[in-house]
Design a protein around this motif. Structure first.
Motif, short mmCIF file in Angstrom:
data_model
loop_
_atom_site.label_atom_id
_atom_site.label_comp_id
_atom_site.label_asym_id
_atom_site.label_seq_id
_atom_site.Cartn_x
_atom_site.Cartn_y
_atom_site.Cartn_z
N MET A 67 18.48 32.36 38.80
CA MET A 67 17.91 33.32 37.86
C MET A 67 17.03 34.34 38.59
O MET A 67 17.06 35.54 38.29
N ALA A 68 16.27 33.86 39.59
CA ALA A 68 15.44 34.77 40.38
C ALA A 68 16.31 35.76 41.15
O ALA A 68 15.99 36.95 41.24
N ALA A 69 17.42 35.27 41.69
CA ALA A 69 18.33 36.15 42.43
C ALA A 69 18.90 37.22 41.50
O ALA A 69 19.01 38.40 41.88
N ARG A 70 19.27 36.83 40.29
CA ARG A 70 19.81 37.79 39.33
C ARG A 70 18.77 38.88 39.01
O ARG A 70 19.11 40.05 38.83
N ARG A 71 17.52 38.49 38.93
CA ARG A 71 16.48 39.49 38.65
C ARG A 71 16.40 40.51 39.78
O ARG A 71 16.25 41.71 39.54
N HIS A 72 16.48 40.03 41.03
CA HIS A 72 16.44 40.94 42.17
C HIS A 72 17.64 41.88 42.15
O HIS A 72 17.52 43.08 42.43
N MET A 73 18.80 41.34 41.79
CA MET A 73 20.00 42.16 41.71
C MET A 73 19.86 43.23 40.63
O MET A 73 20.23 44.39 40.83
N HIS A 74 19.30 42.84 39.50
CA HIS A 74 19.11 43.78 38.40
C HIS A 74 18.09 44.86 38.76
O HIS A 74 18.30 46.05 38.49
N GLN A 75 16.99 44.45 39.37
CA GLN A 75 15.89 45.37 39.61
C GLN A 75 16.12 46.30 40.79
O GLN A 75 15.71 47.46 40.77
N TYR A 76 16.81 45.79 41.84
CA TYR A 76 16.92 46.56 43.07
C TYR A 76 18.36 46.88 43.48
O TYR A 76 18.58 47.51 44.51
N TRP A 132 5.45 32.52 36.53
CA TRP A 132 5.78 33.28 37.73
C TRP A 132 5.77 34.76 37.36
O TRP A 132 6.62 35.23 36.60
N ALA A 133 4.81 35.48 37.88
CA ALA A 133 4.61 36.88 37.46
C ALA A 133 5.78 37.78 37.79
O ALA A 133 6.10 38.70 37.03
N ASP A 134 6.45 37.53 38.94
CA ASP A 134 7.52 38.43 39.38
C ASP A 134 8.55 37.63 40.15
O ASP A 134 8.28 37.13 41.24
N PHE A 135 9.75 37.50 39.58
CA PHE A 135 10.81 36.71 40.21
C PHE A 135 11.27 37.30 41.55
O PHE A 135 12.00 36.66 42.29
N THR A 136 10.89 38.52 41.83
CA THR A 136 11.33 39.16 43.08
C THR A 136 10.29 39.06 44.19
O THR A 136 10.47 39.63 45.26
N VAL A 137 9.20 38.34 43.94
CA VAL A 137 8.14 38.17 44.94
C VAL A 137 7.89 36.69 45.14
O VAL A 137 7.54 35.97 44.20
N SER A 138 8.06 36.22 46.37
CA SER A 138 7.85 34.81 46.69
C SER A 138 6.43 34.59 47.19
O SER A 138 5.73 35.54 47.58
N PRO A 139 5.95 33.34 47.22
CA PRO A 139 4.61 33.07 47.74
C PRO A 139 4.45 33.38 49.21
O PRO A 139 3.33 33.42 49.72
N ALA A 140 5.56 33.64 49.91
CA ALA A 140 5.47 34.05 51.32
C ALA A 140 4.77 35.39 51.46
O ALA A 140 4.27 35.72 52.55
N ALA A 141 4.72 36.17 50.38
CA ALA A 141 4.02 37.45 50.43
C ALA A 141 2.54 37.24 50.76
O ALA A 141 1.91 38.08 51.40
N VAL A 179 14.63 37.38 50.15
CA VAL A 179 13.33 37.74 49.57
C VAL A 179 12.18 37.37 50.49
O VAL A 179 11.15 38.06 50.53
N THR A 180 12.33 36.32 51.30
CA THR A 180 11.28 35.96 52.25
C THR A 180 11.16 37.01 53.35
O THR A 180 10.05 37.33 53.79
#
Length: 390
Positions: A149-158, A251-260, A292-293
């Protein structure tokens, strides 16, 4: 950032037998990896006064320490999934810096693959349904579905494409082809990844890590022990850790991991920039994790990860612009559950110039000078990042 006052070095690393290991217990794999790491360092086990382990036993790490014949004065059993070992390395380095220990052994071992074959567990290991998980488990929201689901969000957003995600798996396999210890080494193409059986949309089988058996061990020591070791030291320059969420709705943003966060802390404490890093070992239970990392560690801008990992550019290859998961990663080399310790082993081998067949070289032909290992736990719930240098 406050710099470390006492230097901490990694002086011993090793893997146990990995891949298909049907005749060993997890305890035996712990012991095998530990013995090999001590032999690598040339340090007697009597010098070990710190021990860290998670994922095995009723009272980890006491039970595993007893099996190994250790009586440590400092222990850690932090359990935050795949990022456990980077977080433990950070804790161990802090303990050594503070004088609470002088030699800390980190060990992990698992027979995840063999247990399934023998019917000792199922393919989907339940995390339970208590606490926050009670709001998701009844709806069948599995771990892999959360990543998907997180991957799909990144695909949709970017505009990230399936081909770009597949490129991560293709380059991991190319690196694994150079590693005789890797479980899968046969080349694959983007089309191979895309045409595989669907596991959780958009992930087909080759978007997902393999399941193997295996163990690893890493020995960290205070600088005064370095002269007693047979290996060249690899120094812990900076570490960072961060916990994000457990419930997807938090999770505030599926396109941002805690590695940020963990990456920013680790690089800041090390006093280095991402563009100075020679090799990156990144947790890759799924292709999206790598992409994303890389963004969140600062190797490319947010939303540009797809273009960055494109297979046609070959950036992630051993001889690429930024070699990533040089042993083949969890996608192709080995993944016996929590793989974070394997990232540290490979990073150290690369920095010491001991990664035969897959050795990364700088332009002057020398081994890498700086490496980063970044582990992710849960479903992007936690992150630990360690910057290493020689």
């Amino acid at each position: 950032m406050i710099p470390r006052k006492r230097k901490v070095a990694v002086v011993g690393v090793a893997l146990s037998d990995c891949g298909r290991v049907d005749d060993a217990t997890p305890y035996a794999l712990h012991a095998q990896a530990a013995r090999r790491a001590l032999a690598d360092a040339g340090l007697d086990r009597s010098r070990i006064d710190g021990f860290a382990s998670a994922g095995l036993g009723t009272l980890p790490p006491a039970e595993v320490a007893e099996y190994l014949g250790l009586r440590p004065d400092w222990v850690d059993s932090t359990a935050v999934g795949g990022s456990t070992w980077e977080v433990m390395a950070a804790h161990a380095a802090d303990a050594i810096t503070a004088g609470h220990a002088r030699a800390v052994l980190l060990v992990y071992g698992s027979t995840a693959r063999a247990d399934i074959r023998a019917g000792r567990r199922t393919g989907d290991l339940s995390f339970g349904a208590r606490g926050p998980l009670q709001f998701e488990v009844p709806y069948g929201h599995t771990l892999i579905a959360k990543y998907a689901m997180a991957a799909r969000r990144h695909m949709h957003q970017y505009g990230t494409t399936l081909e770009q995600l597949a490129s991560v798996a293709v380059q991991a396999r190319a690196n694994a082809a150079l590693n005789p210890e890797a479980m899968f080494r046969a080349p694959i193409t983007v089309d191979d990844v895309l045409s595989g059986p669907m596991i959780a949309d958009p992930f087909t089988k080759l978007h997902c890590c393999l399941r193997s058996d295996g163990g690893a061990a890493v020995l960290l020591v205070a600088e005064e022990y370095v002269r007693d070791c047979r290996t060249a030291p690899v120094w812990v320059l900076g570490t960072g850790e961060h916990v994000s969420h457990t419930t997807m709705s938090e999770w505030a943003d599926f396109t941002v991991s805690p590695a940020a966060v963990s990456g920013r802390l680790a690089f800041g404490r090390a006093g280095v920039r991402p563009d100075e890093i020679d090799v990156a070992e990144i947790y890759d239970a799924f292709t999206y994790m790598t992409l994303v990392t890389l963004e969140d560690l600062g190797f490319c801008a947010k939303g540009e990860g797809g273009a960055f990992v494109d297979a046609a550019k070959g950036r992630l290859l051993v001889d690429g612009e930024l070699p990533v998961n040089t042993d083949g990663g969890g996608l192709s080399a080995q993944h016996p559950g929590m793989r974070g310790l394997f990232l540290l082993v490979e990073a150290v081998r690369q920095l010491r110039g001991e990664a035969d067949g897959r050795q990364v070289r700088r332009r002057d032909g020398a081994p890498p000078q700086l490496a980063v290992a970044s582990g992710t736990g849960g479903w992007f719930c936690s992150s630990g990042t360690v910057v290493l240098g020689r």
